[in-house]
Design an enzyme around this catalytic site. Structure first.
Site, mmCIF file in Angstrom:
data_model
loop_
_atom_site.group_PDB
_atom_site.id
_atom_site.type_symbol
_atom_site.label_atom_id
_atom_site.label_comp_id
_atom_site.label_asym_id
_atom_site.label_seq_id
_atom_site.Cartn_x
_atom_site.Cartn_y
_atom_site.Cartn_z
ATOM 1 N N CYS A 1 0.840 -1.209 0.000
ATOM 2 C CA CYS A 1 0.000 0.000 0.000
ATOM 3 C C CYS A 1 0.870 1.252 0.000
ATOM 4 O O CYS A 1 1.553 1.535 0.996
ATOM 5 C CB CYS A 1 -0.926 -0.032 1.217
ATOM 6 N N CYS B 1 0.065 3.915 2.669
ATOM 7 C CA CYS B 1 0.475 3.440 4.001
ATOM 8 C C CYS B 1 1.921 3.839 4.288
ATOM 9 O O CYS B 1 2.285 4.124 5.436
ATOM 10 C CB CYS B 1 0.350 1.925 4.088
#
Length: 309
Positions: free
Chosen positions: A60, A63
């Protein structure tokens, strides 16, 4: 958002025994949460110290932007909260329990209950505001003093930070979505639209991109519009000035006074529902698409429905 999550105590009942940590702890204030240790390390521990849960994954991109900021703040706040990291690929049961639909997702747990949360990467300034809103202030000590003295990240700071990240990793397309969002927060509508239009197809349907599209549509309505004070004066002078009430609602939304902005559209819908080809209803639907607060959206959807049907 929190309304979509289950009751944690229903899944992890309160034990009378003191918490015994089973998580691997990278630092004093940051640890990896696991399904096996969740009751003790997170739920029971939150009875004494707020726990900020960061649901993330290695693949991600956002993230990787949000995670380091959260870890930095956990250290700076010097124990005012602890950060529980949950790798959704390694801890699928926890991810399913929280009903996570996108990552990163951040959830604040206090006194054994989910108190607040948000999805997506946000600037550091917004993280500090989120913590302050929930009564979390830097603890005493050198690290806490550093956080207290640090200035919140401005919109321009966020743009510069993301642009530097893009220069360092030009292949990470998700950073361009982060940049579009930062530009929108800075009020740079046209540059934000340009970045949004340049997104690859897989990101064009990202929930944050869909939300940004609606925000841009609302922001364009303010091109050449009077100031907030002027619009308030026009509405006070003439309550039937539908254009002023409509623009006032948009400006209030953009500037963060969401309920008052939505109330302007509801008032037009109630008193002149067909004005400008039903624009009040269109404004409400566009606004709903920009908001993360599911409870607030649900409340105003019901209010709208009571006027439409």
């Amino acid at each position: 958002m929190l309304a979509d999550f289950p009751d944690l105590w229903g899944i992890f009942p309160l034990s009378q025994e003191p918490p015994v940590s089973s998580a691997q702890t990278p630092s004093e204030h940051v640890f990896d949460a696991t399904t096996a240790g969740f009751e003790n390390d997170v739920i029971q521990a939150s009875l004494e110290t707020p726990i900020l849960v960061d649901l993330w994954a290695e693949w991600c991109g956002p993230c990787k932007t949000l995670g380091p900021m959260l870890e930095k703040l956990a250290v700076e706040y010097n124990g005012a909260f602890r950060l529980a990291k949950i790798d959704v690929d390694a801890e699928k049961d926890l991810a399913a329990m929280f009903g996570v639909r996108s990552i990163p997702t951040v959830i604040l747990i206090k006194d054994g209950q989910m108190a607040d949360g948000f999805a997506g990467a946000v600037p550091e300034g917004q993280l500090r505001e989120f913590l302050a809103r929930n009564g979390i202030q830097p603890a005493d000590g050198e690290a806490g003093a550093t956080a207290a003295e640090a200035a919140p990240e401005t919109a321009e700071d966020a743009i510069n930070r993301i642009q530097q990240a893009i220069a360092a990793e030009p292949g990470r397309a998700e950073l361009k979505l982060d940049l579009a969002l930062a530009l929108m927060r800075a009020g740079q509508v046209d540059p934000a639209q340009a970045e949004l239009n340049a997104l690859p197809a897989n990101l064009a349907t990202d929930p944050r991109a869909v939300r940004l599209r609606s925000q841009l549509d609302l922001a364009r309505a303010l091109t050449g519009a009077p100031s907030l004070a002027e619009l308030r004066q026009r509405v006070e002078t003439n309550g039937d000035d539908w254009e002023a009430r409509d623009l006032l609602g948009v400006r209030l939304l953009i500037e963060g006074d969401v309920p008052t902005g939505l109330d302007q559209f509801l008032d037009v819908l109630k008193r002149q529902r067909d004005w400008n080809d039903g624009q009040a209803k269109k404004r409400l639907l566009a606004a709903f698409a920009t908001l993360d607060d599911a409870e607030l959206v649900g409340t105003y959807r019901r209010k709208m429905a009571s006027l439409v049907f």
